[in-house]
Design a protein around this motif. Structure first.
Motif, PDB file in Angstrom:
ATOM      1  N   LYS A   1      -9.956  13.513 -16.850  1.00 45.61           N
ATOM      2  CA  LYS A   1      -9.268  12.749 -17.898  1.00 45.61           C
ATOM      3  C   LYS A   1      -8.341  11.969 -17.283  1.00 45.61           C
ATOM      4  CE  LYS A   1      -6.753  12.973 -22.308  1.00 45.61           C
ATOM      5  NZ  LYS A   1      -6.389  11.574 -22.201  1.00 45.61           N
ATOM      6  N   TRP A   2      -7.447  12.301 -16.401  1.00 41.21           N
ATOM      7  CA  TRP A   2      -6.441  11.542 -15.567  1.00 41.21           C
ATOM      8  C   TRP A   2      -7.202  10.372 -14.843  1.00 41.21           C
ATOM      9  CZ3 TRP A   2      -3.148  16.091 -12.770  1.00 41.21           C
ATOM     10  CH2 TRP A   2      -2.428  16.707 -13.767  1.00 41.21           C
ATOM     11  N   VAL A   3      -8.171  10.811 -14.232  1.00 41.70           N
ATOM     12  CA  VAL A   3      -8.942   9.589 -13.449  1.00 41.70           C
ATOM     13  C   VAL A   3      -9.526   8.477 -14.545  1.00 41.70           C
ATOM     14  CG1 VAL A   3     -10.890   9.220 -11.931  1.00 41.70           C
ATOM     15  CG2 VAL A   3      -9.579  10.929 -11.551  1.00 41.70           C
ATOM     16  N   LYS A   4     -10.079   9.031 -15.725  1.00 44.89           N
ATOM     17  CA  LYS A   4     -10.668   8.025 -16.595  1.00 44.89           C
ATOM     18  C   LYS A   4      -9.672   7.451 -17.279  1.00 44.89           C
ATOM     19  CE  LYS A   4     -12.984   8.154 -21.059  1.00 44.89           C
ATOM     20  NZ  LYS A   4     -11.764   8.032 -21.816  1.00 44.89           N
ATOM     21  N   ASP A   5      -8.409   7.791 -17.601  1.00 45.39           N
ATOM     22  CA  ASP A   5      -7.410   7.250 -18.335  1.00 45.39           C
ATOM     23  C   ASP A   5      -6.859   6.256 -17.281  1.00 45.39           C
ATOM     24  OD1 ASP A   5      -7.971   8.543 -20.688  1.00 45.39           O
ATOM     25  OD2 ASP A   5      -6.009   9.754 -20.685  1.00 45.39           O
TER      26      ASP A   5
ATOM     27  N   SER B   1      -6.906   2.121 -18.003  1.00 41.13           N
ATOM     28  CA  SER B   1      -5.872   1.329 -18.610  1.00 41.13           C
ATOM     29  C   SER B   1      -4.623   1.313 -17.750  1.00 41.13           C
ATOM     30  CB  SER B   1      -5.291   1.975 -20.008  1.00 41.13           C
ATOM     31  OG  SER B   1      -4.648   3.291 -19.817  1.00 41.13           O
ATOM     32  N   GLY B   2      -4.651   2.128 -16.577  1.00 43.67           N
ATOM     33  CA  GLY B   2      -3.553   2.173 -15.705  1.00 43.67           C
ATOM     34  C   GLY B   2      -2.353   2.955 -16.221  1.00 43.67           C
ATOM     35  N   SER B   3      -2.512   3.847 -17.277  1.00 40.90           N
ATOM     36  CA  SER B   3      -1.645   4.575 -17.974  1.00 40.90           C
ATOM     37  C   SER B   3      -2.327   6.031 -18.489  1.00 40.90           C
ATOM     38  CB  SER B   3      -1.080   3.932 -19.323  1.00 40.90           C
ATOM     39  OG  SER B   3      -0.168   4.882 -19.967  1.00 40.90           O
ATOM     40  N   PHE B   4      -1.406   7.162 -18.462  1.00 40.92           N
ATOM     41  CA  PHE B   4      -1.963   8.260 -18.784  1.00 40.92           C
ATOM     42  C   PHE B   4      -1.491   8.536 -20.441  1.00 40.92           C
ATOM     43  CE2 PHE B   4      -0.921   8.746 -14.286  1.00 40.92           C
ATOM     44  CZ  PHE B   4      -2.286   8.988 -13.833  1.00 40.92           C
ATOM     45  N   LYS B   5      -0.752   7.873 -21.011  1.00 39.88           N
ATOM     46  CA  LYS B   5      -0.480   7.801 -22.346  1.00 39.88           C
ATOM     47  C   LYS B   5      -1.531   7.605 -23.491  1.00 39.88           C
ATOM     48  CE  LYS B   5       4.382   6.500 -21.455  1.00 39.88           C
ATOM     49  NZ  LYS B   5       5.215   5.348 -21.118  1.00 39.88           N
ATOM     50  N   ALA B   6      -1.707   8.587 -24.328  1.00 34.79           N
ATOM     51  CA  ALA B   6      -2.700   8.590 -25.256  1.00 34.79           C
ATOM     52  C   ALA B   6      -2.631   7.205 -25.998  1.00 34.79           C
ATOM     53  CB  ALA B   6      -2.627   9.557 -26.290  1.00 34.79           C
ATOM     54  N   LYS B   7      -1.484   6.603 -26.422  1.00 36.25           N
ATOM     55  CA  LYS B   7      -1.605   5.504 -27.089  1.00 36.25           C
ATOM     56  C   LYS B   7      -2.143   4.286 -26.353  1.00 36.25           C
ATOM     57  CE  LYS B   7       3.230   3.790 -26.191  1.00 36.25           C
ATOM     58  NZ  LYS B   7       3.939   2.956 -26.531  1.00 36.25           N
ATOM     59  N   ASP B   8      -2.164   4.269 -24.919  1.00 36.20           N
ATOM     60  CA  ASP B   8      -2.538   3.215 -24.328  1.00 36.20           C
ATOM     61  C   ASP B   8      -4.017   3.297 -23.989  1.00 36.20           C
ATOM     62  OD1 ASP B   8       0.043   2.154 -23.961  1.00 36.20           O
ATOM     63  OD2 ASP B   8       0.292   3.313 -22.317  1.00 36.20           O
ATOM     64  N   ASN B   9      -4.554   4.509 -24.261  1.00 33.73           N
ATOM     65  CA  ASN B   9      -6.013   4.803 -23.870  1.00 33.73           C
ATOM     66  C   ASN B   9      -6.821   4.822 -25.405  1.00 33.73           C
ATOM     67  OD1 ASN B   9      -6.243   4.836 -20.994  1.00 33.73           O
ATOM     68  ND2 ASN B   9      -4.624   6.599 -21.287  1.00 33.73           N
ATOM     69  N   ARG B  10      -6.479   4.616 -26.442  1.00 36.31           N
ATOM     70  CA  ARG B  10      -7.123   4.528 -27.407  1.00 36.31           C
ATOM     71  C   ARG B  10      -8.032   3.153 -27.693  1.00 36.31           C
ATOM     72  NH1 ARG B  10      -1.965   5.990 -30.737  1.00 36.31           N
ATOM     73  NH2 ARG B  10      -1.585   8.158 -30.459  1.00 36.31           N
TER      74      ARG B  10
ATOM     75  N   GLN C   1      -9.531   0.286 -30.188  1.00 42.17           N
ATOM     76  CA  GLN C   1      -9.089  -0.354 -31.506  1.00 42.17           C
ATOM     77  C   GLN C   1      -9.465   0.308 -32.752  1.00 42.17           C
ATOM     78  OE1 GLN C   1      -7.254  -3.288 -29.989  1.00 42.17           O
ATOM     79  NE2 GLN C   1      -8.110  -4.108 -31.916  1.00 42.17           N
ATOM     80  N   GLU C   2     -10.790   1.024 -32.916  1.00 41.48           N
ATOM     81  CA  GLU C   2     -11.095   1.697 -34.017  1.00 41.48           C
ATOM     82  C   GLU C   2     -10.112   2.923 -34.136  1.00 41.48           C
ATOM     83  OE1 GLU C   2     -13.330   0.930 -31.644  1.00 41.48           O
ATOM     84  OE2 GLU C   2     -14.170  -0.729 -32.891  1.00 41.48           O
ATOM     85  N   GLU C   3      -9.680   3.602 -33.280  1.00 39.50           N
ATOM     86  CA  GLU C   3      -8.907   4.844 -33.272  1.00 39.50           C
ATOM     87  C   GLU C   3      -7.447   4.113 -33.656  1.00 39.50           C
ATOM     88  OE1 GLU C   3     -10.509   7.937 -29.915  1.00 39.50           O
ATOM     89  OE2 GLU C   3      -9.544   5.915 -29.137  1.00 39.50           O
ATOM     90  N   ASN C   4      -6.961   3.145 -33.096  1.00 40.25           N
ATOM     91  CA  ASN C   4      -5.594   2.556 -33.585  1.00 40.25           C
ATOM     92  C   ASN C   4      -5.744   2.335 -34.974  1.00 40.25           C
ATOM     93  OD1 ASN C   4      -4.364   2.748 -30.983  1.00 40.25           O
ATOM     94  ND2 ASN C   4      -5.185   0.937 -30.464  1.00 40.25           N
ATOM     95  N   GLU C   5      -6.887   1.794 -35.349  1.00 39.84           N
ATOM     96  CA  GLU C   5      -7.037   1.274 -36.804  1.00 39.84           C
ATOM     97  C   GLU C   5      -6.989   2.508 -37.670  1.00 39.84           C
ATOM     98  OE1 GLU C   5      -7.473  -1.448 -40.097  1.00 39.84           O
ATOM     99  OE2 GLU C   5      -6.700  -1.257 -38.326  1.00 39.84           O
TER     100      GLU C   5
END
Length: 93
Positions: A42-46, A50-59, A61-65
């Motif tokens: 998961k760390w490698v994928k995230d 996105s260059g970030s480990f934060k969930a909000k940065d890896n969501r 568009q559909e998940e955010n909506e």
């Protein structure tokens, strides 16, 4: 045994990702640092995405909506409950 999950600092996560990008196998890292394979993946994928480990940065568009709509739905339910209460109170007068 504790039910709490381990928390890793961002710098540590970056080092692990860097090791994998440098050619070290995930299996070696899992054994050496006693980290779950799924966590390392998961760390490698995230970080790659996105260059970030934060969930909000890896969501997506559909998940955010979906999150936004769920919050709005909850707010509207609360407003509806308040209006029902107000109607009951006004009806008693």
């Amino acid at each position: 045994m504790s039910n709490r999950s381990k928390r890793y600092k961002e710098e540590f996560k970056k080092q692990i990702v860097k090791l994998i990008k440098g050619g070290k196998s995930p299996s070696e890292i899992v054994k050496e640092y006693n980290i779950a394979r799924s966590t390392v993946n998961k760390w490698v994928k995230d970080y790659t995405t996105s260059g970030s480990f934060k969930a909000k940065d890896n969501r997506s568009q559909e998940e955010n909506e979906l999150i936004r709509l769920r919050k709005e739905n909850q707010r509207l339910k609360m407003e509806n409950d308040i209006l029902k209460q107000a109607a009951l109170i006004m009806g008693r007068k």
